[in-house]
Design a protein around this motif. Structure first.
Motif, short mmCIF file in Angstrom:
data_model
loop_
_atom_site.label_atom_id
_atom_site.label_comp_id
_atom_site.label_asym_id
_atom_site.label_seq_id
_atom_site.Cartn_x
_atom_site.Cartn_y
_atom_site.Cartn_z
N ILE A 22 0.84 -1.20 0.00
CA ILE A 22 0.00 0.00 0.00
C ILE A 22 0.87 1.25 0.00
CG2 ILE A 22 -1.67 1.35 1.33
CD1 ILE A 22 -2.74 -1.37 2.41
N SER A 23 1.88 1.27 0.88
CA SER A 23 2.76 2.43 0.97
C SER A 23 3.51 2.67 -0.33
CB SER A 23 3.75 2.23 2.12
OG SER A 23 4.70 3.27 2.13
N ALA A 26 1.11 4.01 -2.96
CA ALA A 26 0.75 5.39 -2.64
C ALA A 26 1.89 6.35 -2.95
CB ALA A 26 0.35 5.50 -1.17
N LEU A 29 2.33 6.96 -6.66
CA LEU A 29 1.29 7.86 -7.20
C LEU A 29 1.51 9.29 -6.73
CD1 LEU A 29 -1.89 5.60 -6.78
CD2 LEU A 29 -0.78 6.26 -8.93
N VAL A 38 -4.18 12.64 -5.59
CA VAL A 38 -4.35 11.19 -5.54
C VAL A 38 -5.39 10.87 -4.46
CG1 VAL A 38 -3.24 8.96 -5.08
CG2 VAL A 38 -1.98 10.78 -6.27
N GLU A 42 -7.91 5.44 -5.45
CA GLU A 42 -6.89 5.17 -6.47
C GLU A 42 -5.70 4.40 -5.88
OE1 GLU A 42 -7.53 8.99 -9.45
OE2 GLU A 42 -6.37 9.26 -7.61
N ILE A 43 -5.37 4.72 -4.64
CA ILE A 43 -4.28 3.99 -3.96
C ILE A 43 -4.70 2.54 -3.74
CG2 ILE A 43 -2.98 3.80 -1.80
CD1 ILE A 43 -3.24 6.91 -1.64
N VAL A 54 -6.90 -0.17 3.27
CA VAL A 54 -5.96 0.96 3.32
C VAL A 54 -6.05 1.65 4.67
CG1 VAL A 54 -5.36 3.20 2.35
CG2 VAL A 54 -5.99 1.32 0.83
N LYS A 61 -4.07 9.67 5.15
CA LYS A 61 -3.45 9.53 3.82
C LYS A 61 -1.95 9.85 3.88
CE LYS A 61 -3.93 11.80 -0.67
NZ LYS A 61 -4.71 12.83 -1.39
#
Length: 215
Positions: A22-23, A26, A29, A38, A42-43, A54, A61
């Motif tokens: 995930i990181s 992210a 992006l 973002v 989308e992540i 997430v 975020k």
């Protein structure tokens, strides 16, 4: 960003891999399009997980971008816990800076990747605010670590002053080193500038803390 040591059990490894995925998605992006452009959806799609997954790993975020924050706190505490008793706390932190540079730590990455990371922060008010908050939180972590190693109360004003001066020194050194890299693309020159400021700051810290257990 990346990468933490892997735990031994399978379930923990899977959780850590999901968090890292995930990181990484992210951060990629954020750097490509800018943090504020973002969305969490989308992540989630880029990481191939659900939206709630997430948030299970990252309440905010911006936590996905500053995902090594906890690891950094541990480093600052370990520098004092593992130091030789003959090494003063301020000197232990100066030596830590030199070790991180020598080991090419991602915290001090004066490279194209590191520059992209810094530029992403500079382009977002949210990330800049979080970076300032993290610096203040790190100062508190260092205050407690210093006071504990000296057997003093966690509210010791000498420890707080030393911590604030230390974080201010490292911040100035970090910003200046990245300015040099941005202008020259010379990592060696950027590292040398970082360490020169850290060393100068340590001299000032030792003078300010003379007569305390920290110098």
């Amino acid at each position: 960003m990346r990468h933490m040591s892997m735990p031994s059990d399978r379930r923990s490894r899977k959780r850590l891999a999901t968090r890292q995925g995930i990181s990484d998605a992210a951060t990629r992006l954020f750097i490509e399009r800018g943090f504020d452009h973002v969305t969490v959806d989308e992540i989630a799609a880029a990481a191939d997980v659900g939206r709630m997954t997430v948030f299970n790993y990252f309440p905010r975020k911006e936590d996905m971008f500053f995902d090594r924050d906890e690891e950094g706190r541990d480093l600052l505490c370990e520098a004092l816990r593992r130091r030789d008793s003959r090494v003063a706390p301020i000197e232990a932190y100066r030596l830590l800076a030199h070790r991180l540079v020598a080991e090419q730590s991602p915290y001090l990455s004066f490279s194209a990747e590191g520059q992209s990371y810094v530029e992403t922060v500079e382009a977002s008010e949210t990330l800049k605010a979080r970076a300032r908050a993290i610096r203040d939180e790190l100062a508190q972590v260092v205050t407690v670590a210093l006071s504990q190693c000296a057997g003093r109360d966690p509210t010791d004003p000498d420890a707080r002053l030393a911590a604030d001066l230390l974080l201010a020194t490292w911040t100035v050194a970090f910003i200046q080193a990245h300015r040099i890299f941005r202008r020259t693309r010379d990592a060696a020159q950027a590292k040398a500038a970082f360490l020169a400021i850290v060393d100068k700051g340590a001299m000032g810290l030792n003078a300010a803390m003379a007569g305390t257990p920290y110098a």
